[in-house]
Design an enzyme around this catalytic site. Structure first.
Site, PDB file in Angstrom:
ATOM      1  N   CYS A 176       0.838  -1.193   0.000  1.00 39.46           N
ATOM      2  CA  CYS A 176       0.000   0.000   0.000  1.00 39.46           C
ATOM      3  C   CYS A 176       0.873   1.243   0.000  1.00 39.46           C
ATOM      4  O   CYS A 176       2.094   1.180  -0.018  1.00 39.46           O
ATOM      5  CB  CYS A 176      -0.908  -0.002   1.231  1.00 39.46           C
ATOM      6  SG  CYS A 176      -1.893  -1.503   1.434  1.00 39.46           S
ATOM      7  N   ASP A 209      -3.380  -8.971   8.342  1.00 40.79           N
ATOM      8  CA  ASP A 209      -2.213  -8.774   9.201  1.00 40.79           C
ATOM      9  C   ASP A 209      -2.195  -7.372   9.800  1.00 40.79           C
ATOM     10  O   ASP A 209      -1.579  -7.137  10.842  1.00 40.79           O
ATOM     11  CB  ASP A 209      -0.918  -9.062   8.439  1.00 40.79           C
ATOM     12  CG  ASP A 209      -0.751  -8.236   7.179  1.00 40.79           C
ATOM     13  OD1 ASP A 209      -1.756  -7.737   6.661  1.00 40.79           O
ATOM     14  OD2 ASP A 209       0.402  -8.112   6.698  1.00 40.79           O
ATOM     15  N   SER A 240      10.843 -12.221  -5.653  1.00 40.18           N
ATOM     16  CA  SER A 240      12.059 -11.834  -6.356  1.00 40.18           C
ATOM     17  C   SER A 240      13.291 -12.452  -5.705  1.00 40.18           C
ATOM     18  O   SER A 240      13.306 -12.720  -4.501  1.00 40.18           O
ATOM     19  CB  SER A 240      12.178 -10.294  -6.332  1.00 40.18           C
ATOM     20  OG  SER A 240      13.476  -9.874  -6.695  1.00 40.18           O
ATOM     21  N   GLY A 241      14.354 -12.615  -6.497  1.00 37.53           N
ATOM     22  CA  GLY A 241      15.631 -13.082  -5.969  1.00 37.53           C
ATOM     23  C   GLY A 241      16.555 -11.961  -5.540  1.00 37.53           C
ATOM     24  O   GLY A 241      17.730 -12.207  -5.241  1.00 37.53           O
ATOM     25  N   LEU A 262      -3.518  -1.609  -1.756  1.00 41.68           N
ATOM     26  CA  LEU A 262      -3.413  -2.709  -2.699  1.00 41.68           C
ATOM     27  C   LEU A 262      -3.823  -3.951  -1.928  1.00 41.68           C
ATOM     28  O   LEU A 262      -3.086  -4.420  -1.053  1.00 41.68           O
ATOM     29  CB  LEU A 262      -1.991  -2.850  -3.234  1.00 41.68           C
ATOM     30  CG  LEU A 262      -1.732  -4.048  -4.155  1.00 41.68           C
ATOM     31  CD1 LEU A 262      -2.538  -3.919  -5.439  1.00 41.68           C
ATOM     32  CD2 LEU A 262      -0.245  -4.173  -4.470  1.00 41.68           C
ATOM     33  N   ALA A 263      -5.002  -4.475  -2.205  1.00 41.58           N
ATOM     34  CA  ALA A 263      -5.551  -5.579  -1.420  1.00 41.58           C
ATOM     35  C   ALA A 263      -4.839  -6.881  -1.770  1.00 41.58           C
ATOM     36  O   ALA A 263      -4.841  -7.313  -2.927  1.00 41.58           O
ATOM     37  CB  ALA A 263      -7.049  -5.705  -1.666  1.00 41.58           C
TER      38      ALA A 263
END
Length: 616
Positions: free
Chosen positions: A2, A103, A379-380, A51-52
């Site tokens: 978000c 959360d 992501s790495g 951003l859900a």
């Protein structure tokens, strides 16, 4: 993921400032395209764009907790806490009752239960503002590695804050002023912790939180890398790394929206993708979806060099086949990379001139395309900093250099470009900026922070320093880049290698163990061997790709010529006009000045787009 923003003022009534807060919150819409909200109290105003990702219906923000009709606390939160389910169960045992499955609510109740020390219990990437209405104080908290950004601007009676500078710059009292140190910061490949370029603005440092009260603002550190004796043998260390990674990736697969991985075919992204495929299969939720970036003509025009020895795409396809991934290549061309609209989007995302050039634009375009299919990507990123993957970790000259090792290996980073990034800037300006002196001061400061073990031999001591420099002054550049380019399209990127448990454990493994087979990232290679094809296990490190299309530097050169011909170009006041004229003259070598051209073009776009006042 978000975007957050807000304002605390102890000498005015912020319930009358709805329009200002709405304007600040609106700047975060790219980070949170799904919903928005504000919460106003007399001395604290919180804004949020959502951003859900978890609990789509129940996780609206800013979130509040009340008791008998009285506000206890409110929260504007960005990020993910990966151990929230365990914390929720513990809080329920203490009598806390929850109304959502998010959360965010767990973070609120954790504070109410454990106070400020609750941040030590959180495992995740996060940046949040928590207003304690009972005490009239604000906490601004940032995760341990700085995966999620958080900026603040102290005021005479409180503070302004936001996920990005643009949220603070939207406040009518803030003027975008950049001084000498701010301009220096945009021209060096070193991140100064806490520095935000704009005068009066700061970043909350990784592993820190701020407390803002009527009495003023105080800074508190809740986590740092510590020097500890590593007592595990090599086999135990490899097993521990493997099991930590399995647990980390398993936790980071939790989402109520489509999820994917970013796959280059390198060791880092392949390990994450293979473990994600393993975790999804165990949960009956496979196959893993993966995406790679490629460029038109890359295979025809690619020439191996010291930094990039092999193309990514064959290895990405090999790994995708190995784990039966649903894989897709995103192929970009020079027209897309030089499109003014795309470069403008990158600038708006950064609020600053880009230091990565086409790498930023291609990453933005990659994420924009991925967002059509997924909301979360693993992501790495950061494995090279954690495990020692870059060539200069293994270059005696770079190791011995009295500066940041990646700057000592600047020729590798520059590629075929003969001019340094600042090579088209005015010599008098460069003399005033004294970039070598600024870098040297930053280097000395960083070295003074390094935690040490008594009795360590000089070689081990130096490699601990180099690892620390990467984890505190280099990886933050890449994390900032990944956050801005992904959130510009509303894509959440998770970074398993930044889990603080893994970072702390590997930091204390001796260099002889990290390099036990004479290769880069020896521990990671050994830990991941059982889930990867041999070809990928043995592949030499190759960083995020840059376009090899010969028409790209030519297109940049045309833009530079247009800049030089426009008397209104604001960057001309900073430029070495003779050097610019030489760079655009017939017969010049656009590739040789590519990096310097990028610097001047991005600087020009920044000064045109933002009403920046340079006070040097």
């Amino acid at each position: 993921m978000c975007g957050i923003t807000g304002w605390v003022a102890f000498e005015r009534d912020l319930t009358e400032q709805r329009r200002t807060l709405d304007g600040m919150t609106a700047t975060m819409a790219c980070r949170g395209p799904d919903a928005g909200g504000v919460h106003l109290t007399p001395h604290a105003a919180l804004g949020h764009r959502r951003l859900a990702v978890i609990d789509i219906d129940g996780g609206a923000q800013p979130m509040t907790v009340e008791e008998d009709g009285r506000l206890l606390a409110s929260l504007s939160y960005s990020g993910e806490v990966y151990n929230y389910q365990e914390l929720r169960a513990e809080l329920e045992d203490h009598g806390h009752r929850f109304h959502t499955a998010s959360d965010t609510e767990v973070v609120l109740h954790a504070y109410l239960r454990w106070g400020e020390r609750f941040v030590e219990r959180l495992n995740g990437m996060f940046a949040f503002a928590l207003w304690d209405a009972r005490r009239e104080e604000l906490l601004l908290v940032r995760d341990r590695m700085g995966v999620k950004p958080l900026y603040y601007f102290p005021t005479p009676d409180g503070v302004l804050f936001g996920s990005e500078p643009k949220a603070i710059l939207a406040h009518p009292s803030v003027e975008p002023v950049v001084g000498t140190d701010g301009l220096r910061e945009t021209l060096t490949m070193v991140k100064t912790p806490g520095h935000a370029v704009y005068q009066g603005m700061y970043e909350v440092r990784p592993g820190h939180y701020l407390r803002i009260r009527r009495q003023g603002l105080t800074v508190h550190r809740y986590w740092r890398l510590e020097a500890r004796e590593h007592t595990d043998d090599l086999d135990t260390t490899i097993t521990t790394v493997r099991e930590l990674l399995r647990d980390i990736v398993r936790r980071q697969l939790i989402a109520d929206v489509p999820l994917c991985t970013l796959l280059s075919g390198g060791l880092d992204s392949s390990t994450v993708t293979a473990l994600a495929a393993e975790g999804l299969a165990a949960a009956g939720a496979g196959p893993v979806r993966s995406f790679s970036v490629d460029f038109v003509g890359q295979s025809e025009n690619f020439r191996p060099d010291a930094l990039r020895a092999t193309l990514d795409s064959p290895f990405a396809h090999l790994l995708a086949d190995h784990v039966a991934a649903d894989h897709q290549d995103i192929v970009l061309d020079t027209a897309a990379l030089t499109d003014p609209a795309h470069r403008a989007a990158v600038l708006r995302a950064r609020d600053l001139p880009s230091v990565f050039g086409d790498l930023d634009v291609s990453l933005y375009l990659l994420f924009r395309e991925i967002r059509k299919h997924s909301t979360v990507a693993l992501s790495g990123e950061s494995a090279d900093e954690v495990f020692g993957g870059y060539p200069w970790f293994h270059d005696p000259k770079a190791i011995a250099a009295d500066t940041f090792p990646w700057l000592a290996a600047a020729d590798l980073l520059a590629g075929p470009s003969r001019l340094p990034r600042e090579g088209l800037l005015d010599p008098d300006l460069l003399t005033r900026l004294d970039l070598p002196g600024y870098i040297a001061d930053s280097y000395r400061t960083a070295l003074g922070e390094v935690p040490r073990l008594p009795g360590a031999d000089p070689a081990e001591r130096r490699m601990r320093e180099i690892c620390y420099l990467h984890l505190t002054r280099f990886v933050c550049l890449l994390l900032d880049r990944k956050d801005r380019m992904s959130m510009a399209s509303g894509l959440e990127v998770r970074v398993p290698f930044c889990d603080h448990r893994l970072v702390q454990y590997v930091f204390n493994a001796p260099w002889s163990m990290k390099n036990f087979d004479g290769r880069e990232k020896s521990l990671l290679r050994a830990a991941a061997r059982e889930v990867l094809p041999k070809e990928i296990v043995e592949r030499v490190k190759s960083p995020y790709p840059s376009t090899s299309d010969p028409t790209y530097p030519v297109a940049l050169n045309r833009d530079l010529a247009a800049l030089a011909a426009d008397p209104k170009s604001p960057s001309l006041a900073l430029a070495n006009r003779a050097a610019v004229a030489e760079a655009v003259a017939p017969g010049s070598d656009p590739q040789g000045v590519r990096n310097a051209t990028e610097t001047l073009l991005w600087m020009d776009s920044w000064l045109r787009t933002y009403p920046v006042s340079l006070r040097l």
